[in-house]
Scaffold this motif. Sequence first.
Motif: not given
Length: 198
Positions: A47-63
Amino acid sequence: MEHHSFSSSGPLVSPAPQPNKATFRRTSRSEGNGVCPIPGIPADILRMRVKEGSKIHNLLQFVSNRMQGRGGGDSTRTPVRQVVFTGSGRGITKTITCVEILKREVEGLHQLSKLHYKTINEIWESPQQEAAALTVETTVPAICILLSKDPLDPQEPGYQPPHTFSVPEDDGGGHRDLLRTADRSTSQHAAKRLCPNS
């Protein structure tokens, strides 16, 4: 669109005023544990919970690493086959952006999108002893998007089949260039294809 309702721990005031930041301060905030509207979601899904302040680069690199079996210090890690992205309020646009970029990173992903609403509760208190604390309940739109390497039910509202993207071979910098586009919103055309949960 957000909907607000107010209640007071003291005498009821009707209608309750919007908390004034000059005299009230928020002391707590909690989100309702709404059930994901996508049917059949496994309990152990990534599960990837995306918030307004989330860093897209970090989320995408992880998943991306998880879906391709990389990272974690274990070169033999089993790739995950499904991931669900969730976001609410102002985080919806960023959630859709993450999904659209990941679909270019990992080919052949089936998609299932659902819109729903979630409740956020906030407690506002005033330093003035005679002022009662206010509970502010806000209902905000939310989105839940499942990406799967395995086929999904094409009859389910909100389903999208895998897309074929014409992306040039990675020349060493292509991956980084793709992630840099994260701040460019791709939500406008994506949002048109989303089906609300009926």
